[in-house]
Design a protein around this motif. Sequence first.
Motif, PDB file in Angstrom:
ATOM      1  N   LYS A  77      92.891  39.585  -9.983  1.00 37.44           N
ATOM      2  CA  LYS A  77      91.477  39.709 -10.347  1.00 37.44           C
ATOM      3  C   LYS A  77      90.590  38.850  -9.450  1.00 37.44           C
ATOM      4  N   THR A  78      90.985  37.605  -9.240  1.00 39.32           N
ATOM      5  CA  THR A  78      90.192  36.700  -8.408  1.00 39.32           C
ATOM      6  C   THR A  78      90.180  37.174  -6.963  1.00 39.32           C
ATOM      7  N   THR A  79      91.300  37.683  -6.481  1.00 38.75           N
ATOM      8  CA  THR A  79      91.368  38.203  -5.112  1.00 38.75           C
ATOM      9  C   THR A  79      90.401  39.365  -4.941  1.00 38.75           C
ATOM     10  N   VAL A  80      90.382  40.289  -5.896  1.00 32.75           N
ATOM     11  CA  VAL A  80      89.461  41.428  -5.846  1.00 32.75           C
ATOM     12  C   VAL A  80      88.018  40.928  -5.932  1.00 32.75           C
ATOM     13  N   ALA A  81      87.743  40.037  -6.880  1.00 31.34           N
ATOM     14  CA  ALA A  81      86.377  39.538  -7.062  1.00 31.34           C
ATOM     15  C   ALA A  81      85.860  38.839  -5.811  1.00 31.34           C
ATOM     16  N   THR A  82      86.669  37.959  -5.231  1.00 32.85           N
ATOM     17  CA  THR A  82      86.189  37.217  -4.056  1.00 32.85           C
ATOM     18  C   THR A  82      86.047  38.119  -2.835  1.00 32.85           C
ATOM     19  N   ALA A  83      86.911  39.113  -2.709  1.00 32.42           N
ATOM     20  CA  ALA A  83      86.762  40.067  -1.598  1.00 32.42           C
ATOM     21  C   ALA A  83      85.460  40.848  -1.746  1.00 32.42           C
ATOM     22  N   LEU A  84      85.154  41.291  -2.966  1.00 31.28           N
ATOM     23  CA  LEU A  84      83.907  42.024  -3.197  1.00 31.28           C
ATOM     24  C   LEU A  84      82.685  41.124  -3.019  1.00 31.28           C
ATOM     25  N   ILE A  85      82.784  39.880  -3.481  1.00 36.00           N
ATOM     26  CA  ILE A  85      81.678  38.936  -3.295  1.00 36.00           C
ATOM     27  C   ILE A  85      81.388  38.751  -1.808  1.00 36.00           C
ATOM     28  N   LYS A  86      82.427  38.608  -1.007  1.00 40.87           N
ATOM     29  CA  LYS A  86      82.260  38.427   0.440  1.00 40.87           C
ATOM     30  C   LYS A  86      81.578  39.641   1.067  1.00 40.87           C
ATOM     31  N   VAL A  87      82.085  40.834   0.776  1.00 42.58           N
ATOM     32  CA  VAL A  87      81.523  42.057   1.367  1.00 42.58           C
ATOM     33  C   VAL A  87      80.080  42.257   0.934  1.00 42.58           C
ATOM     34  N   LEU A  88      79.819  42.149  -0.366  1.00 38.59           N
ATOM     35  CA  LEU A  88      78.465  42.388  -0.880  1.00 38.59           C
ATOM     36  C   LEU A  88      77.489  41.317  -0.394  1.00 38.59           C
ATOM     37  N   SER A  89      77.932  40.054  -0.326  1.00 44.60           N
ATOM     38  CA  SER A  89      77.067  38.976   0.170  1.00 44.60           C
ATOM     39  C   SER A  89      76.691  39.205   1.626  1.00 44.60           C
ATOM     40  N   GLU A  90      77.647  39.674   2.417  1.00 48.82           N
ATOM     41  CA  GLU A  90      77.356  39.981   3.819  1.00 48.82           C
ATOM     42  C   GLU A  90      76.337  41.108   3.951  1.00 48.82           C
ATOM     43  N   ARG A  91      76.201  41.934   2.924  1.00 51.88           N
ATOM     44  CA  ARG A  91      75.220  43.021   2.914  1.00 51.88           C
ATOM     45  C   ARG A  91      73.871  42.582   2.349  1.00 51.88           C
ATOM     46  N   GLY A  92      73.746  41.308   2.014  1.00 51.46           N
ATOM     47  CA  GLY A  92      72.483  40.782   1.525  1.00 51.46           C
ATOM     48  C   GLY A  92      72.316  40.833   0.011  1.00 51.46           C
ATOM     49  N   ILE A  93      73.358  41.185  -0.712  1.00 45.33           N
ATOM     50  CA  ILE A  93      73.291  41.220  -2.174  1.00 45.33           C
ATOM     51  C   ILE A  93      73.696  39.839  -2.685  1.00 45.33           C
ATOM     52  N   VAL A  94      72.879  39.281  -3.571  1.00 47.12           N
ATOM     53  CA  VAL A  94      73.160  37.962  -4.135  1.00 47.12           C
ATOM     54  C   VAL A  94      74.083  38.167  -5.334  1.00 47.12           C
ATOM     55  N   VAL A  95      75.289  37.586  -5.246  1.00 47.07           N
ATOM     56  CA  VAL A  95      76.338  37.843  -6.225  1.00 47.07           C
ATOM     57  C   VAL A  95      76.732  36.562  -6.948  1.00 47.07           C
ATOM     58  N   GLY A  96      77.002  36.690  -8.232  1.00 45.94           N
ATOM     59  CA  GLY A  96      77.515  35.573  -9.028  1.00 45.94           C
ATOM     60  C   GLY A  96      78.823  35.969  -9.679  1.00 45.94           C
ATOM     61  N   MET A  97      79.518  34.980 -10.236  1.00 45.13           N
ATOM     62  CA  MET A  97      80.779  35.251 -10.916  1.00 45.13           C
ATOM     63  C   MET A  97      80.890  34.369 -12.147  1.00 45.13           C
ATOM     64  N   VAL A  98      81.332  34.973 -13.240  1.00 49.12           N
ATOM     65  CA  VAL A  98      81.622  34.245 -14.470  1.00 49.12           C
ATOM     66  C   VAL A  98      83.102  34.431 -14.743  1.00 49.12           C
ATOM     67  N   LYS A  99      83.820  33.340 -14.904  1.00 49.49           N
ATOM     68  CA  LYS A  99      85.261  33.361 -15.130  1.00 49.49           C
ATOM     69  C   LYS A  99      85.553  33.035 -16.588  1.00 49.49           C
ATOM     70  N   SER A 100      86.355  33.869 -17.219  1.00 52.90           N
ATOM     71  CA  SER A 100      86.797  33.604 -18.579  1.00 52.90           C
ATOM     72  C   SER A 100      88.090  32.799 -18.510  1.00 52.90           C
ATOM     73  N   ASP A 101      88.189  31.767 -19.328  1.00 50.54           N
ATOM     74  CA  ASP A 101      89.379  30.921 -19.347  1.00 50.54           C
ATOM     75  C   ASP A 101      89.860  30.772 -20.781  1.00 50.54           C
ATOM     76  N   GLY A 102      90.958  31.432 -21.090  1.00 45.75           N
ATOM     77  CA  GLY A 102      91.497  31.400 -22.437  1.00 45.75           C
ATOM     78  C   GLY A 102      92.194  30.104 -22.787  1.00 45.75           C
ATOM     79  N   HIS A 103      92.459  29.253 -21.799  1.00 42.91           N
ATOM     80  CA  HIS A 103      93.198  28.021 -22.039  1.00 42.91           C
ATOM     81  C   HIS A 103      92.281  26.825 -22.263  1.00 42.91           C
ATOM     82  N   GLY A 104      90.997  26.996 -22.032  1.00 44.99           N
ATOM     83  CA  GLY A 104      90.069  25.876 -22.108  1.00 44.99           C
ATOM     84  C   GLY A 104      89.935  25.228 -20.739  1.00 44.99           C
ATOM     85  N   PHE A 105      88.876  24.505 -20.528  1.00 50.60           N
ATOM     86  CA  PHE A 105      88.634  23.887 -19.232  1.00 50.60           C
ATOM     87  C   PHE A 105      87.841  22.602 -19.437  1.00 50.60           C
ATOM     88  N   THR A 106      87.810  21.773 -18.420  1.00 49.02           N
ATOM     89  CA  THR A 106      87.026  20.547 -18.432  1.00 49.02           C
ATOM     90  C   THR A 106      86.255  20.480 -17.124  1.00 49.02           C
TER      91      THR A 106
END
Length: 165
Positions: free
Chosen positions: A12-41
């Motif tokens: 999932k992350t590989t697909v997301a980051t590849a798409l972020i790179k391609v779309l950003s290079e095209r001038g589209i401003v992209v964000g990402m929200v990651k779901s973490d079922g284990h909790g985070f700090t």
Amino acid sequence: VSISAGQSKSGKTTVATALIKVLSERGIVVGMVKSDGHGFTMDTEGTDTWKATQAGAKAVAIAGPNGYAMIVNDERMQRQQQLIRLANEMPVDLVFLESRTHGVAPIIEVVRMDHDEDRLHQVDDIVAVVTDAEDRLEGSTLCEQFSFSDDDMERLADWITKELL
């Protein structure tokens, strides 16, 4: 747009980051929200925001010259609601929500040959599939034109730009 998969370590992350790179290079401003079922700090012990949380603050935020961050401790809100709220707050053109089980429509599903995958027949909001196993699409309602390989991120970005933006 959700990037989802039934199992961890599916890419999932590989697909997301590849798409972020391609779309950003095209001038589209992209964000990402990651779901973490284990909790985070995100906060470090001893910082002022950590001290405020320890004192009972349910939300803390910090702003600096390079950006800002907020941590909200709200067990009342379901994770899917949290993902949507975060996505809506991002000052971007397009947000990818990466999640195993909490996707929101439209969903790009990642399907791997070595995974036991039957979600394609269960999830109605899947609009595209990234896969290394074309035979997994047999019997699904998805047409061949909505199936993409890992090397097809330019074509998937074209499709996202045309169909989802």
